[in-house]
Design an enzyme around this catalytic site. Structure first.
Site, PDB file in Angstrom:
ATOM      1  N   LEU A 103       1.193  -1.489   0.006  1.00  0.00           N
ATOM      2  CA  LEU A 103       0.213   0.121   0.154  1.00  0.00           C
ATOM      3  C   LEU A 103       1.199   1.363  -0.258  1.00  0.00           C
ATOM      4  CD1 LEU A 103      -2.757   1.503   0.303  1.00  0.00           C
ATOM      5  CD2 LEU A 103      -2.573   0.683   3.077  1.00  0.00           C
ATOM      6  N   SER A 110       0.736   8.188   5.449  1.00  0.00           N
ATOM      7  CA  SER A 110      -0.375   8.256   6.563  1.00  0.00           C
ATOM      8  C   SER A 110      -1.687   8.109   4.997  1.00  0.00           C
ATOM      9  CB  SER A 110      -0.808   8.916   6.555  1.00  0.00           C
ATOM     10  OG  SER A 110       0.966   8.550   8.259  1.00  0.00           O
ATOM     11  N   GLY A 321      21.073  -2.819  32.783  1.00  0.00           N
ATOM     12  CA  GLY A 321      22.031  -1.953  32.814  1.00  0.00           C
ATOM     13  C   GLY A 321      22.219  -2.276  31.153  1.00  0.00           C
ATOM     14  N   GLU A 345       0.846   0.524  10.505  1.00  0.00           N
ATOM     15  CA  GLU A 345      -0.675  -0.136  10.958  1.00  0.00           C
ATOM     16  C   GLU A 345      -1.143   1.205  10.848  1.00  0.00           C
ATOM     17  OE1 GLU A 345      -1.397  -2.445   9.305  1.00  0.00           O
ATOM     18  OE2 GLU A 345      -0.173  -4.372   9.808  1.00  0.00           O
ATOM     19  N   GLY A 346      -1.467   2.354  10.560  1.00  0.00           N
ATOM     20  CA  GLY A 346      -1.157   3.515  10.810  1.00  0.00           C
ATOM     21  C   GLY A 346      -0.949   4.371  12.163  1.00  0.00           C
ATOM     22  N   GLU A 349      -0.282   9.514  15.299  1.00  0.00           N
ATOM     23  CA  GLU A 349      -0.868  10.569  14.873  1.00  0.00           C
ATOM     24  C   GLU A 349      -2.486  10.261  14.007  1.00  0.00           C
ATOM     25  OE1 GLU A 349       2.592  12.291  15.989  1.00  0.00           O
ATOM     26  OE2 GLU A 349       2.153  10.397  14.405  1.00  0.00           O
TER      27      GLU A 349
END
Length: 368
Positions: A103, A110, A321, A345-346, A349
């Site tokens: 995508l 976004s 530590g 996955e987004g 924000e």
């Protein structure tokens, strides 16, 4: 899983055999029905229980599983035709084929409605796809891509996006990307599609607006899955910190576990973890019970658990530590892995935007 997970991180190694083992045991695609090679369990069992437990030892394997199960399997089950389900799902479920969700693009992360990859229709029921995708998980190793492309004018935005299934061949150009965390199994890559030819039968759902709908619905589900990655990662950090505190001594005094500030820090980690677990499992329960408010709770879970995982991983490194800062520890790897949970996955924000929109406008229409 444990020694393989360490090798994945150190060598950027992709565990193809382990992926196939996950497939054989039904863990790679837990939502796939038995007729397609999966156990067919609900979202709580698949994207919550399975992904959380995998992520407790290997956040990368949990991350892979949530993407394959929530992004790919759901899309095929809900929007695929019979040929697509019967031919592709069993191969993905078994681990024979690596599936990838394509995508995001260099132009737009976004803002998915702005993607520029194009699919042009030509005679004979064929489509020609050209464009670039980036930050594509398992993209370096994928045999098949669930790809989203523009099939109309750019100004139409989300109303002109279509989902396609694209087999890897010579038209696909892959460039590996070196990432901060989730190394090896994630296989992040930039993908160029150069005159790739697919047919009408490779379209998933409806042409144009159907593609954006598929992307948004699968992302809603994946937000529950990635929250489970955060839970498992955080539990792994707590496990390591607790064992360390029980045996580590300092200044000639009893083990760290007897120091009040360590007790309080461990208690705080546990409290935050259980809050995250509660909201994540509620989101999955709402989806399984066909309650549209799962969209709101998925965003709340994703927002909270992503921030939680980064904070808990940092606290785990601090408790351990010098050992925590070394690659010998789980917490060091978890700290690097956790950051992507605030992005994938987004972003955080975007989750705040979703939550705000629901507050102002009410729940969106969703397909259940």
């Amino acid at each position: 899983m444990v020694p393989v997970a360490r090798r994945m991180d150190l060598e950027d190694y992709y565990p193809r055999d382990l992926i196939k083992d996950l497939g054989k045991q039904g863990f790679l695609t837990p939502s796939a029905p038995p007729e397609y090679g999966g156990p067919g369990i609900d979202l709580r069992g698949g994207s919550a229980v399975v992904v959380e437990e995998l992520s407790r030892y290997s956040p990368t394997l949990g991350f892979i599983t949530e993407i394959v199960n929530d992004n790919i399997v759901y899309a095929l089950l809900r929007y695929g035709n019979n040929r697509q389900r019967e031919e592709i799902l069993p191969k993905v479920a078994s681990g024979e084929w690596v599936a990838s969700y394509a995508l995001t693009e260099p132009c737009c992360g976004s803002d998915a409605a702005a993607i520029e990859t194009r699919a042009e229709k030509r005679g004979g029921g064929e489509w020609i796809i050209n464009g670039r995708k980036i930050w594509i998980t398992q993209g370096a190793y994928a045999d098949i891509y669930l790809l989203f492309a523009r099939t109309g004018p750019r100004e139409a935005r989300h109303r002109a996006i279509t989902a396609f299934l694209v087999r890897r061949n010579d038209c696909v150009e892959v460039s590996r990307l070196e990432m901060m965390g989730m190394r090896g199994g994630a296989g992040e890559a930039e993908i160029k599609f150069n005159d790739c030819v697919v047919s009408d039968d490779d379209v998933l759902g409806n042409v144009n607006e159907g593609g954006f709908r598929i992307a948004m619905v699968t992302l809603d589900l994946a937000r529950i899955g990635i929250s489970a990655v955060a839970l498992g990662l955080s539990q792994g950090v707590l496990d390591e910190a607790l064992e360390w505190a029980k045996t580590r001594t300092a200044f000639g005094k009893p083990p760290l576990i007897d120091w009040e500030w360590i007790q309080f820090q461990l208690a705080d980690i546990k409290a935050r973890l259980e809050i995250g677990r509660t909201v994540t499992y509620k989101a999955a329960w709402l989806y399984d019970n066909k309650d549209p408010s799962f969209v709101l709770y998925a965003s709340i879970a994703k927002l909270y658990t992503a921030q939680m995982a980064v904070d808990i991983a940092r606290d785990g490194v601090q408790i351990l530590g010098g050992f925590g800062y070394s690659k010998e520890s789980f917490s060091e790897r978890a700290y690097r892995d956790a950051k992507v949970l605030e992005i994938a996955e987004g972003t955080n924000e975007i989750q705040k935007m979703v939550i705000h929109k629901i507050l102002m406008r009410g729940l969106p229409e969703v397909e259940l």
